[in-house]
Design an enzyme around this catalytic site. Structure first.
Site, PDB file in Angstrom:
ATOM      1  CG  HIS A  26      -8.462   0.131  -2.516  1.00 39.29           C
ATOM      2  ND1 HIS A  26      -7.701  -0.997  -2.218  1.00 39.29           N
ATOM      3  CD2 HIS A  26      -9.008   0.535  -1.328  1.00 39.29           C
ATOM      4  CE1 HIS A  26      -7.783  -1.236  -0.918  1.00 39.29           C
ATOM      5  NE2 HIS A  26      -8.569  -0.333  -0.358  1.00 39.29           N
ATOM      6  CG  ASP A  67     -13.439   6.738  -0.617  1.00 38.06           C
ATOM      7  OD1 ASP A  67     -13.307   6.656   0.614  1.00 38.06           O
ATOM      8  OD2 ASP A  67     -12.464   6.679  -1.413  1.00 38.06           O
ATOM      9  CD  GLN A  91     -13.030  -1.690  -0.062  1.00 34.85           C
ATOM     10  OE1 GLN A  91     -12.238  -1.634   0.865  1.00 34.85           O
ATOM     11  NE2 GLN A  91     -14.263  -2.173   0.085  1.00 34.85           N
ATOM     12  NE  ARG A 137     -10.353  -5.006   1.106  1.00 37.22           N
ATOM     13  CZ  ARG A 137      -9.547  -4.020   1.517  1.00 37.22           C
ATOM     14  NH1 ARG A 137     -10.048  -2.962   2.115  1.00 37.22           N
ATOM     15  NH2 ARG A 137      -8.237  -4.067   1.290  1.00 37.22           N
ATOM     16  NE  ARG A 175      -3.792   0.723   2.033  1.00 42.37           N
ATOM     17  CZ  ARG A 175      -4.979   0.826   2.612  1.00 42.37           C
ATOM     18  NH1 ARG A 175      -5.143   1.563   3.688  1.00 42.37           N
ATOM     19  NH2 ARG A 175      -6.014   0.190   2.114  1.00 42.37           N
ATOM     20  CB  CYS A 213     -13.891   1.597   0.547  1.00 43.82           C
ATOM     21  SG  CYS A 213     -13.584   3.376   0.543  1.00 43.82           S
TER      22      CYS A 213
HETATM   23  N1  NVA Z   1      -9.884   7.006  -1.127  1.00 46.73           N
HETATM   24  C1  NVA Z   1      -9.483   6.524   0.181  1.00 46.73           C
HETATM   25  C2  NVA Z   1      -9.743   5.060   0.300  1.00 46.73           C
HETATM   26  C3  NVA Z   1      -9.404   4.473   1.654  1.00 46.73           C
HETATM   27  C4  NVA Z   1      -9.662   2.998   1.698  1.00 46.73           C
HETATM   28  C5  NVA Z   1      -8.004   6.836   0.397  1.00 46.73           C
HETATM   29  O1  NVA Z   1      -7.216   6.627  -0.521  1.00 46.73           O
HETATM   30  O2  NVA Z   1      -7.653   7.302   1.479  1.00 46.73           O
HETATM   31  N1   CP Z   2     -11.020   0.147   2.879  1.00 49.95           N
HETATM   32  C1   CP Z   2      -9.730   0.037   3.262  1.00 49.95           C
HETATM   33  O1   CP Z   2      -8.837  -0.241   2.458  1.00 49.95           O
HETATM   34  O2   CP Z   2      -9.543   0.170   4.594  1.00 49.95           O
HETATM   35  P1   CP Z   2      -8.146   0.379   5.326  1.00 49.95           P
HETATM   36  O3   CP Z   2      -7.609   1.706   4.881  1.00 49.95           O
HETATM   37  O4   CP Z   2      -8.480   0.350   6.787  1.00 49.95           O
HETATM   38  O5   CP Z   2      -7.221  -0.733   4.938  1.00 49.95           O
END
Ligand code: NVA
Ligand code: CP
Length: 300
Positions: A129, A219, A132, A287, A102, A259
């Protein structure tokens, strides 16, 4: 399937096959049927951004598959002190059977896959993502039975979630509608691809996007890494909220997906969130199952 870098790399058949395996693994877990497909396998998990769901579901998933997961914080790795990705990739490939990462740049994930010799899984970048959205698709099919004739609506920032939902939704044959402010549209290449492949609406008209939707998705307004834009985004996205008006435009039996983490009072109201908590937390649970399926496909 060699890696999971973005959903665009997967065929519709490959996505379907992951979803089918995910359903099977969910059934086996519920019925205490052992499924140690990855006995002795080691997954490294590199995080340069925060996580609750991704970290815990990958770690638990590897354990349930009979393998092991190592949490590798970007700050603690030499990567954080400037060791190149291409060297990190070649070193980790000597120790591990797979890497989940990540991070910010999609190109870093692609480089890790290019220089390493083991499968790489994208656990979120600024661009997409995919893990997800596999869980989201699994949840939609669980609630709606199939994807045929469904309309998926996303309200908010044209961010990593929007990009992956467009690709995943169109590949599964759904109609996708995105409501976002001008200037915050999803990736232009993703939109161009989707417009050619299926039915995609991009609009700033929230009601038009939500009209007759079977699934309503939202989101956060400011993603990880956009903290400095928070105040500006609060102004721009003020009306991009899944509230009762949006739900009135959608089908009466529409499901709501998020998400997570959610910001109540911003992209979704407390009332809509709690009325649809069953779907949203099934989505979070999925997930685990969807990623276990990806891990089995890539690491077995
Ligand atoms: N768009 C959000 C998704 C988190 C799972 C981010 O990138 O922070
Ligand atoms: N939705 C998601 O990816 O959650 P986290 O940021 O907690 O991993």
């Amino acid at each position: 399937m060699k890696h999971l870098l973005k959903l665009a790399d997967l065929s519709a058949e490959e996505i379907m096959s992951v979803l089918n395996l995910a359903d099977q693994l969910k059934y086996e877990r519920k019925n205490n049927i052992e499924h140690h497909h990855l006995k002795g396998k080691q997954l490294g998990m590199i995080f340069t951004k925060s996580s609750t769901r991704t970290r815990v579901s990958f770690e638990v998933g590897m354990n349930e598959l009979g393998g092991n997961a190592l949490f590798l914080s970007g700050n603690d790795l030499q990567l954080g002190r400037g060791e190149p990705i291409k060297d990190t990739a070649r070193v980790l490939s000597r120790f591990l059977d797979g890497i989940m990462i990540r991070t910010f740049k999609q190109s870093d994930v692609e480089e890790l896959a290019e220089y390493g010799s083991i499968p790489v899984i994208n656990g979120l970048t600024d661009y997409c993502h995919p893990c997800q959205v596999l869980a989201d698709l699994m949840t939609i099919r669980e609630y709606k039975g199939s994807f045929r004739g469904l309309k998926l609506c996303f309200i908010g920032d044209g961010n990593n979630m929007a990009n992956s939902l467009i690709v995943g939704g169109i590949k599964m044959g759904m109609e996708v509608a995105i409501a976002c402010p001008d200037g915050y549209r999803p990736d232009p290449d993703v939109c161009a691809w989707a417009q050619k492949e299926g039915k995609l609406l991009i609009t700033s008209d929230i009601q038009a996007a939500a009209e007759n939707a079977d699934a309503v998705y939202t989101d956060v307004w400011a993603s990880m890494g956009q903290e400095a834009e928070k105040a500006e985004r609060e102004k721009v996205f003020k009306h991009y909220c899944v509230d009762e008006g949006v739900m009135a435009a959608a089908k009466p039996d529409a499901m709501v997906l998020h998400c997570l983490p959610a910001h109540r009072g911003e992209e979704i109201t407390e009332e809509v969130f709690e009325a649809h908590a069953a779907e949203i937390f099934d989505e979070a649970e999925n997930r685990l199952h969807a990623q276990k399926a990806v891990l089995v496909k890539l690491l077995k």
